[in-house]
Design an enzyme around this catalytic site. Structure first.
Site, PDB file in Angstrom:
ATOM      1  N   ASP A  35      50.364 -20.043  21.337  1.00 30.56           N
ATOM      2  CA  ASP A  35      50.787 -18.647  21.151  1.00 30.56           C
ATOM      3  C   ASP A  35      51.806 -18.311  22.236  1.00 30.56           C
ATOM      4  OD1 ASP A  35      50.981 -16.090  20.175  1.00 30.56           O
ATOM      5  OD2 ASP A  35      49.057 -15.402  20.958  1.00 30.56           O
TER       6      ASP A  35
ATOM      7  N   TRP B 101      43.806 -13.150  40.315  1.00 29.56           N
ATOM      8  CA  TRP B 101      44.938 -12.243  40.179  1.00 29.56           C
ATOM      9  C   TRP B 101      46.231 -12.998  40.461  1.00 29.56           C
ATOM     10  CZ3 TRP B 101      46.081  -7.822  38.039  1.00 29.56           C
ATOM     11  CH2 TRP B 101      47.250  -7.145  38.423  1.00 29.56           C
ATOM     12  N   ILE B 102      47.193 -12.908  39.536  1.00 22.97           N
ATOM     13  CA  ILE B 102      48.475 -13.585  39.680  1.00 22.97           C
ATOM     14  C   ILE B 102      49.565 -12.527  39.823  1.00 22.97           C
ATOM     15  CG2 ILE B 102      50.127 -15.170  38.623  1.00 22.97           C
ATOM     16  CD1 ILE B 102      47.455 -16.472  39.344  1.00 22.97           C
TER      17      ILE B 102
END
Length: 278
Positions: free
Chosen positions: A185, A83-84
């Site tokens: 991307d 989790w960031i």
């Protein structure tokens, strides 16, 4: 089929919070005891969809100065990441520019990539080539143009202009000095802020090629500040032909969006084709 925490190897008693915003996957914030995860889930993804993404994140992670979420594990229908979460600081934008520059200073031995991957959920075909212009034409533009033809999205003029540009790419695109590692991307939604304002990259579609290819996507939908770009250009040279190169690279992403999301992207495709094929 519904989300399976057991399949993802997560405590089935964990707190699961849906996250909105993704066009392709279901996304969740998972809280399990003292650990937090980001979980991407798709009921029926293309084969090896998440495994390939995990491999690409690992490649980016090995570049000094580049940060990505840690890959915990991946499977046929899921990708589990660390989790960031964080807030921008006074140095985040400059650090983002430095991180992109570090990525583009990572040199490969060929143009392209050793295996196919994805742009969105669409196949992105790869090969190892000595010529970037050859690779870009045959493995980026041509497959999207052919896909658009099959989907009935290529009226006569658009089709004629697209194949004309393909036949004359070497008139517009120079060969880069070296094969640079590309995110593939890099729109503004594919980086996020972690602790202490550190920028992290997500959702790669990597290959080795011209750094201007990433810059084309960065410019296509906006979101990158002058502070970021000024820091980037301290490390990476901007070619004199930039203004004529960037739209040709943007054409790939616009064709991909045309194929995935529809004719709303057709006028943008036509605007670029008119520039090079009139």
């Amino acid at each position: 089929m519904a989300l399976s925490l057991k399949e993802a190897g997560v405590d089935e008693n964990a707190e699961v919070i849906p996250i909105s915003g993704g066009d392709i996957n279901q996304s969740y914030h998972v809280r399990s005891e003292n650990t937090e995860y980001f979980l991407k889930w798709h009921d029926d993804p293309p084969p090896l969809f998440f495994q390939k993404e995990a491999k690409q994140l690992t490649i980016l992670e090995n570049v000094s100065g580049v940060h990505v979420p840690e890959v915990i594990r991946s499977g046929d229908r899921y990708l589990l990441l660390s989790w960031i979460e964080g807030s921008q600081t006074s140095t985040t934008e400059e650090n983002l520019g430095a991180s992109i520059a570090a990525l583009h200073q990572e040199e490969g031995t060929y143009f392209g990539f050793a295996e196919d991957n994805f742009i969105g959920t669409m196949p992105q075909y790869n090969a190892e080539k000595k010529s970037w212009v050859e690779f870009y034409g045959a493995y980026r533009l041509l497959p999207q143009i052919e896909e658009a033809c099959q989907r009935g999205k290529m009226p006569k003029k658009r089709r004629k202009q697209a194949f004309h540009l393909l036949d004359h790419l070497d008139q517009w695109l120079p060969e880069p000095n070296y094969p640079a590692l590309l995110h593939g991307d890099l729109w503004a939604g594919n980086w996020m802020v972690g602790q202490e304002g550190v920028p992290y990259f997500i959702d790669p579609a990597i290959s080795y090629g011209d750094p201007a290819y990433d810059r084309a996507m960065m410019a296509l939908f906006g979101g990158y500040s002058s502070r970021t770009m000024d820091r980037y250009y301290m490390e990476v040279e901007r070619p004199s032909e930039e203004a004529s190169i960037i739209p040709i690279y943007q054409l790939y992403f616009l064709f991909a969006h045309l194929n995935m999301f529809g004719e709303m992207y057709g006028p943008s495709v036509d605007r670029i084709l008119n520039k090079y094929s009139s």
